[in-house]
Design a protein around this motif. Structure first.
Motif, PDB file in Angstrom:
ATOM      1  N   GLU A 184      41.095  45.364  47.162  1.00 38.37           N
ATOM      2  CA  GLU A 184      41.154  46.776  46.809  1.00 38.37           C
ATOM      3  C   GLU A 184      42.040  46.907  45.560  1.00 38.37           C
ATOM      4  OE1 GLU A 184      42.467  50.506  46.211  1.00 38.37           O
ATOM      5  OE2 GLU A 184      43.879  49.276  47.333  1.00 38.37           O
ATOM      6  N   PRO A 185      41.549  47.588  44.511  1.00 39.84           N
ATOM      7  CA  PRO A 185      42.263  47.599  43.216  1.00 39.84           C
ATOM      8  C   PRO A 185      43.737  47.995  43.277  1.00 39.84           C
ATOM      9  CG  PRO A 185      40.085  48.531  42.951  1.00 39.84           C
ATOM     10  CD  PRO A 185      40.268  48.309  44.423  1.00 39.84           C
ATOM     11  N   GLU A 186      44.093  49.040  43.987  1.00 41.49           N
ATOM     12  CA  GLU A 186      45.491  49.474  44.021  1.00 41.49           C
ATOM     13  C   GLU A 186      46.375  48.438  44.712  1.00 41.49           C
ATOM     14  OE1 GLU A 186      48.925  51.261  43.295  1.00 41.49           O
ATOM     15  OE2 GLU A 186      47.007  51.813  42.397  1.00 41.49           O
ATOM     16  N   LEU A 187      45.898  47.871  45.814  1.00 41.12           N
ATOM     17  CA  LEU A 187      46.674  46.834  46.508  1.00 41.12           C
ATOM     18  C   LEU A 187      46.773  45.564  45.665  1.00 41.12           C
ATOM     19  CD1 LEU A 187      45.451  47.217  50.202  1.00 41.12           C
ATOM     20  CD2 LEU A 187      47.653  47.888  49.223  1.00 41.12           C
ATOM     21  N   ARG A 188      45.687  45.223  44.957  1.00 40.64           N
ATOM     22  CA  ARG A 188      45.736  44.057  44.050  1.00 40.64           C
ATOM     23  C   ARG A 188      46.832  44.241  43.024  1.00 40.64           C
ATOM     24  NH1 ARG A 188      40.122  44.518  42.479  1.00 40.64           N
ATOM     25  NH2 ARG A 188      41.005  44.688  40.412  1.00 40.64           N
ATOM     26  N   ASN A 189      46.929  45.432  42.457  1.00 46.20           N
ATOM     27  CA  ASN A 189      47.977  45.699  41.464  1.00 46.20           C
ATOM     28  C   ASN A 189      49.364  45.579  42.070  1.00 46.20           C
ATOM     29  OD1 ASN A 189      46.404  46.089  39.170  1.00 46.20           O
ATOM     30  ND2 ASN A 189      46.066  48.244  39.621  1.00 46.20           N
ATOM     31  N   GLN A 190      49.541  46.037  43.307  1.00 46.57           N
ATOM     32  CA  GLN A 190      50.835  45.919  43.962  1.00 46.57           C
ATOM     33  C   GLN A 190      51.196  44.455  44.202  1.00 46.57           C
ATOM     34  OE1 GLN A 190      51.032  48.383  47.472  1.00 46.57           O
ATOM     35  NE2 GLN A 190      50.325  50.189  46.356  1.00 46.57           N
ATOM     36  N   VAL A 191      50.207  43.653  44.602  1.00 48.83           N
ATOM     37  CA  VAL A 191      50.444  42.218  44.794  1.00 48.83           C
ATOM     38  C   VAL A 191      50.800  41.572  43.463  1.00 48.83           C
ATOM     39  CG1 VAL A 191      49.345  40.011  45.360  1.00 48.83           C
ATOM     40  CG2 VAL A 191      49.012  41.988  46.860  1.00 48.83           C
ATOM     41  N   HIS A 238      51.691  37.506  34.735  1.00 52.22           N
ATOM     42  CA  HIS A 238      51.059  38.795  34.459  1.00 52.22           C
ATOM     43  C   HIS A 238      49.535  38.707  34.499  1.00 52.22           C
ATOM     44  CE1 HIS A 238      54.692  41.031  33.783  1.00 52.22           C
ATOM     45  NE2 HIS A 238      55.154  40.033  33.047  1.00 52.22           N
ATOM     46  N   PHE A 239      48.999  37.513  34.388  1.00 51.67           N
ATOM     47  CA  PHE A 239      47.550  37.319  34.459  1.00 51.67           C
ATOM     48  C   PHE A 239      46.999  37.695  35.831  1.00 51.67           C
ATOM     49  CE2 PHE A 239      49.623  33.349  35.545  1.00 51.67           C
ATOM     50  CZ  PHE A 239      49.019  33.008  36.747  1.00 51.67           C
ATOM     51  N   THR A 240      47.856  37.757  36.842  1.00 53.46           N
ATOM     52  CA  THR A 240      47.376  38.059  38.193  1.00 53.46           C
ATOM     53  C   THR A 240      46.786  39.462  38.302  1.00 53.46           C
ATOM     54  OG1 THR A 240      49.606  38.723  38.868  1.00 53.46           O
ATOM     55  CG2 THR A 240      48.963  36.447  39.307  1.00 53.46           C
ATOM     56  N   LYS A 241      47.145  40.355  37.386  1.00 55.49           N
ATOM     57  CA  LYS A 241      46.555  41.707  37.396  1.00 55.49           C
ATOM     58  C   LYS A 241      45.058  41.659  37.126  1.00 55.49           C
ATOM     59  CE  LYS A 241      50.063  45.064  36.808  1.00 55.49           C
ATOM     60  NZ  LYS A 241      50.026  46.104  37.791  1.00 55.49           N
ATOM     61  N   VAL A 253      40.368  39.239  43.139  1.00 56.43           N
ATOM     62  CA  VAL A 253      40.707  39.040  44.551  1.00 56.43           C
ATOM     63  C   VAL A 253      41.978  38.199  44.631  1.00 56.43           C
ATOM     64  CG1 VAL A 253      39.980  38.015  46.750  1.00 56.43           C
ATOM     65  CG2 VAL A 253      38.278  39.083  45.279  1.00 56.43           C
ATOM     66  N   HIS A 254      42.835  38.522  45.583  1.00 51.88           N
ATOM     67  CA  HIS A 254      43.999  37.704  45.896  1.00 51.88           C
ATOM     68  C   HIS A 254      43.869  37.230  47.339  1.00 51.88           C
ATOM     69  CE1 HIS A 254      46.287  38.881  42.329  1.00 51.88           C
ATOM     70  NE2 HIS A 254      45.945  40.122  42.568  1.00 51.88           N
TER      71      HIS A 254
END
Length: 126
Positions: free
Chosen positions: A53-60, A73-76, A80-81
């Motif tokens: 989910e995009p918002e949770l991905r950003n938080q992770v 920073h590439f993790t943004k 999928v995480h």
């Protein structure tokens, strides 16, 4: 691709296409590879959380990035995480760890994470 080709092909990617969807079947295969990873006394002291989910991905991504060192920073960009959460070992593994002065869960989740990266490579993902 055989296992040696996968090992030789695997790399640490630093750029992802955030618009490229990752098929649920590929995630299931990757999780199955992690689930069957060996662990001390078959304790399997892990839990896997898929975040797409995009918002949770950003938080992770914010949680793993370092503002000071400018790392990760590439993790943004990753679509999928897969979070690997350490769980308590079972009784036998816990006793063995005390006797041998080893943190078996740390070793076990490292092996599971290696399975994840190799399976992702086999599935054509970074």
């Amino acid at each position: 691709m055989d296992i040696y080709e996968i090992i030789n092909h695997r790399q640490s990617d630093r750029q992802y296409d955030p618009e490229r969807p990752v098929e649920p079947e590929k995630i299931r295969c990757i999780l199955e590879a992690a689930r069957i990873a060996p662990s001390a006394c078959n304790a399997q002291p892990w839990h896997f959380i898929v975040v797409d989910e995009p918002e949770l991905r950003n938080q992770v991504a914010d949680a793993v990035a370092s503002r000071i060192l400018g790392m990760n920073h590439f993790t943004k960009q990753a679509p999928v995480h897969i979070l690997v959460v350490e769980e308590r070992p079972n009784f036998t593994s816990g006793i063995g760890g005390l006797i041998k002065d080893k943190q078996f869960p740390l070793l076990d989740i490292g092996i599971a994470a290696a399975h994840i990266t190799l399976a992702a490579t086999a599935e054509g993902l970074g």
